[in-house]
Write an enzyme that holds these catalytic residues in place. Structure first.
Site, PDB file in Angstrom:
ATOM      1  N   LYS A 170     -16.324 -21.133  -6.460  1.00 55.31           N
ATOM      2  CA  LYS A 170     -17.584 -21.559  -5.996  1.00 55.31           C
ATOM      3  C   LYS A 170     -17.557 -22.762  -5.073  1.00 55.31           C
ATOM      4  O   LYS A 170     -17.970 -22.604  -3.767  1.00 55.31           O
ATOM      5  CB  LYS A 170     -18.567 -21.784  -6.946  1.00 55.31           C
ATOM      6  CG  LYS A 170     -20.103 -22.326  -6.578  1.00 55.31           C
ATOM      7  CD  LYS A 170     -20.420 -23.791  -6.360  1.00 55.31           C
ATOM      8  CE  LYS A 170     -21.595 -24.187  -5.987  1.00 55.31           C
ATOM      9  NZ  LYS A 170     -21.979 -25.783  -5.799  1.00 55.31           N
ATOM     10  N   ASP A 201     -23.220 -20.096  -7.771  1.00 50.95           N
ATOM     11  CA  ASP A 201     -23.687 -21.280  -8.715  1.00 50.95           C
ATOM     12  C   ASP A 201     -24.608 -20.783  -9.472  1.00 50.95           C
ATOM     13  O   ASP A 201     -24.855 -19.343  -9.986  1.00 50.95           O
ATOM     14  CB  ASP A 201     -24.344 -22.179  -7.655  1.00 50.95           C
ATOM     15  CG  ASP A 201     -25.642 -21.753  -7.035  1.00 50.95           C
ATOM     16  OD1 ASP A 201     -26.237 -20.667  -7.212  1.00 50.95           O
ATOM     17  OD2 ASP A 201     -26.386 -22.655  -6.449  1.00 50.95           O
TER      18      ASP A 201
END
Length: 304
Positions: A170, A201
């Site tokens: 991420k 996320d």
């Protein structure tokens, strides 16, 4: 049709736990709705992204060295105590008051000071500081040759190598997105953005579950099924014709507060998503289209 994926060679109980449903029909439905968003709307949505506004402020103060600021902050943008939109504005306000760093060490030292006083980034700060130290060489390279990293695939590859992480992690792909925002504010075209996956996320994990493209609750999507979710959104991107780097803003921004909105009901959450999508696009996405997209992206209550 839903596709079940499992782990070969596991016991019955282990295999049941490992199963995840990737719903191809839901991927196509979400993509079909998103195809109705014109390119001009995506452009306007990004310009109105508070994170872009924050990076633009960095560019105004630090010029092309703002790329390194954007990447450094993206690498520690996890486990935040403020929504991402507000956190990046806090960071931009702080970073616009300091001297432009000339070395990677200077930037890392400055970021450590920020972590010590930030309201939005208070957790595991020692771990984050060490992460910045490991990326120091890349950050210095960005400071010295910012134009080299307009090829976002180079940035992702070098960050992944420096941190010993997967390229789709991420914070690494988020660093590529924020670098893109910096280059955009500088008026510099980037290459390699079509290959950058969506940053997954917690908000995107919730949308992954709510959209039905992954048949698992948000917490499981965020942990156990992260790679499946990233791949599923890649398929949404491919079928919709919207590169994941742009798709992130289109679905992530309007989903601000979605968990709270879902407590008031599915229709309320859809209305709020649609309202924000119309707002961020400055009306280029009309209400009817926005509501149709909302009904697909928030297809079900992921907590029901």
């Amino acid at each position: 049709m839903a596709e079940r994926k499992g782990v070969q060679g596991c016991g019955i109980e282990g295999c049941i736990k490992a199963l995840v449903i990737v719903d191809r029909a839901r991927i196509s439905s979400v993509a079909r709705a998103l195809r109705n968003i014109p390119a001009s709307a995506i452009d306007v949505i990004e310009l109105n992204d508070p994170q872009y506004v924050a990076v633009k402020k960095l560019v105004y103060v630090h010029g092309d060295r703002a790329v390194a600021f954007a990447v450094a902050n993206a690498l520690v943008s996890y486990r935040l105590s403020l929504p991402g939109e507000r956190y990046w504005l806090e960071f931009a306000e702080w970073a616009s008051r300091i001297q432009t760093p000339s070395t990677g060490k200077d930037l890392v030292d400055a970021m450590k000071l920020f972590l010590a006083e930030s309201r939005g980034n208070r957790m595991v700060t020692v771990q984050k500081a060490r992460r910045l130290e490991r990326a120091s060489r890349i950050l210095e390279s960005i400071l010295q040759e910012p134009g080299r990293y307009r090829d976002l695939s180079v940035l992702v590859r070098e960050l992944a190598d420096a941190l010993g992480a997967r390229p789709e992690e991420k914070t690494i792909v988020f660093a590529a997105k924020m670098a893109y925002y910096a280059y955009r504010a500088l008026g510099i075209d980037v290459v390699g953005k079509d290959d950058i996956p969506i940053p997954l996320d917690r908000r995107m994990a919730l949308l992954t579950s709510a959209s039905g493209i992954i048949g698992a609750p948000p917490d499981k999507v965020f942990t156990r099924y992260r790679l499946d979710a990233v791949r599923a959104w890649h398929e949404v991107s491919r079928e919709s014709g919207i590169p994941a780097l742009h798709l992130d803003a289109v679905v992530w921004l309007p989903a601000h507060g979605i968990e709270r909105h879902l407590r008031r009901g599915l229709e309320y959450a859809r209305d709020e998503f649609a309202r924000k999508l119309v707002g961020y696009s400055k009306g280029i996405v009309d209400w009817s289209t926005a509501r149709q997209i909302a009904s697909q992206v928030i297809y079900r209550d992921p907590y029901a």
